[in-house]
Structure formats: structure tokens, C-alpha cells
Design a protein around this motif. Structure first.
Motif, mmCIF file in Angstrom:
data_model
loop_
_atom_site.group_PDB
_atom_site.id
_atom_site.type_symbol
_atom_site.label_atom_id
_atom_site.label_comp_id
_atom_site.label_asym_id
_atom_site.label_seq_id
_atom_site.Cartn_x
_atom_site.Cartn_y
_atom_site.Cartn_z
ATOM 1 N N HIS A 26 -20.894 49.228 -33.976
ATOM 2 C CA HIS A 26 -21.518 48.492 -34.079
ATOM 3 C C HIS A 26 -21.759 47.563 -32.658
ATOM 4 C CE1 HIS A 26 -24.253 48.014 -37.413
ATOM 5 N NE2 HIS A 26 -23.117 47.097 -38.863
ATOM 6 N N ALA A 27 -20.169 47.281 -32.712
ATOM 7 C CA ALA A 27 -19.219 46.128 -31.266
ATOM 8 C C ALA A 27 -19.728 47.543 -29.801
ATOM 9 C CB ALA A 27 -18.039 46.615 -31.455
ATOM 10 N N VAL A 28 -19.101 48.537 -30.445
ATOM 11 C CA VAL A 28 -19.604 50.173 -29.547
ATOM 12 C C VAL A 28 -20.969 50.089 -28.769
ATOM 13 C CG1 VAL A 28 -18.870 52.525 -28.729
ATOM 14 C CG2 VAL A 28 -17.104 51.238 -29.610
ATOM 15 N N TRP A 29 -22.052 50.156 -30.400
ATOM 16 C CA TRP A 29 -23.645 50.329 -30.047
ATOM 17 C C TRP A 29 -23.663 48.953 -29.158
ATOM 18 C CZ3 TRP A 29 -21.828 54.291 -31.950
ATOM 19 C CH2 TRP A 29 -22.396 56.013 -31.878
ATOM 20 N N GLY A 30 -23.552 47.744 -29.830
ATOM 21 C CA GLY A 30 -24.286 46.460 -28.782
ATOM 22 C C GLY A 30 -23.652 46.427 -28.012
ATOM 23 N N THR A 31 -22.747 47.309 -27.273
ATOM 24 C CA THR A 31 -21.963 46.809 -26.019
ATOM 25 C C THR A 31 -23.339 48.033 -25.015
ATOM 26 O OG1 THR A 31 -20.026 46.641 -26.696
ATOM 27 C CG2 THR A 31 -20.344 47.029 -23.749
ATOM 28 N N LEU A 32 -23.070 49.146 -25.605
ATOM 29 C CA LEU A 32 -23.366 50.381 -24.917
ATOM 30 C C LEU A 32 -25.430 51.108 -24.972
ATOM 31 C CD1 LEU A 32 -20.872 52.859 -25.668
ATOM 32 C CD2 LEU A 32 -21.165 50.965 -23.251
ATOM 33 N N SER A 33 -25.523 50.204 -26.563
ATOM 34 C CA SER A 33 -27.017 50.920 -26.693
ATOM 35 C C SER A 33 -28.034 50.029 -26.163
ATOM 36 C CB SER A 33 -26.709 51.431 -28.040
ATOM 37 O OG SER A 33 -28.344 51.390 -28.499
ATOM 38 N N HIS A 34 -28.463 49.722 -25.114
ATOM 39 C CA HIS A 34 -29.533 48.544 -24.739
ATOM 40 C C HIS A 34 -30.961 49.149 -25.742
ATOM 41 C CE1 HIS A 34 -26.729 48.113 -22.082
ATOM 42 N NE2 HIS A 34 -26.385 48.931 -22.123
ATOM 43 N N HIS A 179 -24.119 53.625 -21.390
ATOM 44 C CA HIS A 179 -25.154 53.370 -21.415
ATOM 45 C C HIS A 179 -26.150 54.152 -21.129
ATOM 46 C CE1 HIS A 179 -22.123 49.077 -20.871
ATOM 47 N NE2 HIS A 179 -21.778 49.663 -20.078
#
Length: 249
Positions: A26-34, A179
């Protein structure tokens, strides 16, 4: 470093391991997946069979995040168990394992059983990730599931996940995240009987039925993603606006 981290997490008991990996993802997706999600409010309540194009190993968790708080079971290829990273990532979701490109009757039976029992299921009918970004012709098994389950079918269209996590055919466990702008578009639900006029007289009725289902996914995608389903736009009345047009759900 990331491989070592996942190896250490794999040593945890299943329940805490699942929580830790899910939190990390969740943390990674929240940062990289717009990501932008369209059309979710029009999805009917109750069990649905979701069908979606397939671009990347990032698709499952991207959809998992889009569905929240709705619970959906994913039909996933057994090859995801082949590396520690993909196995732990798949474990964050509820899945049914299937052997791609084979008549995996048990997996199909399990899907029907869950749908009739009141749960929703998501399937990638193409049977594998598209290397070009364009849709591949779907396998016939999804039509069998849809007919036997008798639930509403909801087309789902993904764009951008092929850039979020590009395919690495030489090292699936080494695939990296970048990203990327991602869209998830839900189209209007339909039922198998709605497709009958579209497939009447087809030489291969089962394939024609599956193709009619997938054209409803293609109608939600930009032309570059439509692949083999771009050839007959007249066969599907636009079931939803283009992915870039509607307001986010």
C-alpha cells in the motif's frame, strides 16, 4: 536489498506476514501509482463476475486497491508462486490458483461455487499479460463460468500498469516498480443473455460469446489498448465513455 527484505518477511507466520506485506505494498503503490478510478459507483451490489484486460503483475494489487472496501477473489496464475516476491504479493489478496493455457476444471468450478455463494470474482480472460499493451483474444473458460454462475458481468479496463511494473520475461521476481499514471474504469454490468443477438450464427459460439464479453472491456479503453478487439467497433455500442472522460468514482 528488496529480495532480501521479502525473503525475511517470508519467514513470518502467514497472518502477520500478510499484514506486513500488504502494508508495504500500500505504501509503495500510494507513492508510485498515480491512480484514478472511474465508474465504481455504477457497479451493482451483490456477487459479480469482473473481467479485465491484463498488462502487468501490478494489475492484481492495483485492482485490489480500486475495489476497496468491496471484497473480490482473484483468479491468478500458479506461476506467481514461482518467486518469493510474487508469491507474497499474491498472498495479500484472496486468490484462486489456475494453470494458464490448460483446462483447469477445478479452478473454474471453484469460481462458479464462490459466485453462487455470494462472492465476487475477477478474471483476466486473456490468460496472460499482454506484451504489446493491446488486448489478446480471450480464452473460452470465462464464458463457461459466466453461464453457470448467472451473475452480472462487469467489464473493467486498466491502463498504465504496464508502465508501473513493466514485464521482465527473464526474471519475473525481479520486476521493478516505477512512477506511472494508472486508470481503472468500470463499465456497465451486463448478463450473458444480453449478448445473444451479437453472437447469433457464429461458427464457434463459445469463442464468439467470450469475444462479445471482451469487446465491452475494449470499449472502455483507448484505441492503443484495444488490440484484437479494435476491429469491430460496430459490434458493441459504447457501453461507457472513454477512460479519460468520466469523473473519478
Amino acid at each position: 536489498m528488496l529480495r532480501v527484505l521479502f525473503f525475511l518477511m517470508s519467514l513470518l507466520p502467514r497472518a502477520p506476514r500478510r499484514r506486513v506485506v500488504r502494508g508495504l505494498m500500500h505504501a509503495v503503490w500510494g507513492t508510485l501509482s498515480h491512480a484514478k478510478v472511474y465508474g465504481l459507483r455504477q457497479v451493482p451490489p451483490g456477487p459479480c463476475l469482473f473481467i479485465c484486460n491484463h498488462l502487468s503483475n501490478a494489475d492484481g494489487f492495483t485492482l485490489y486497491r480500486a475495489f476497496r472496501p468491496r471484497q473480490v477473489v482473484f483468479l491468478a496464475g500458479v506461476k506467481l508462486h514461482g518467486t518469493v516476491m510474487t508469491r507474497l504479493a499474491a498472498e495479500t489478496m484472496d486468490t484462486i490458483d489456475i494453470t494458464p493455457n490448460s483446462p483447469d476444471i477445478e479452478a473454474l468450478r471453484r469460481c462458479v461455487e464462490l459466485l453462487k455463494g455470494g462472492q465476487s470474482v475477477l478474471i483476466f480472460p486473456e490468460g496472460g499479460r499482454s506484451r504489446s499493451g493491446g488486448m489478446l483474444q480471450a480464452k473460452k473458460g470465462v464464458g463457461l463460468i459466466a453461464k453457470r454462475a448467472g451473475v452480472p458481468i462487469v467489464p473493467v479496463a486498466l491502463t498504465g500498469t504496464e508502465k508501473l511494473m513493466p514485464i521482465n520475461d527473464s526474471d519475473m521476481g525481479g520486476e521493478r516498480l516505477f512512477h506511472a499514471n494508472v486508470t481503472v474504469t468500470f463499465g456497465p454490468a451486463f448478463r450473458m443473455e444480453d449478448l445473444e443477438p451479437e453472437v447469433a450464427g457464429a461458427r464457434d459460439a463459445r469463442q464468439a460469446l467470450v469475444d462479445a464479453m471482451m469487446r465491452r472491456v475494449a470499449a472502455l479503453l483507448p484505441p492503443a489498448y484495444q488490440g484484437v478487439y479494435a476491429a469491430r467497433p460496430e459490434a458493441v455500442e459504447a457501453s461507457a465513455p472513454p477512460a479519460s472522460a468520466p469523473p473519478p468514482a
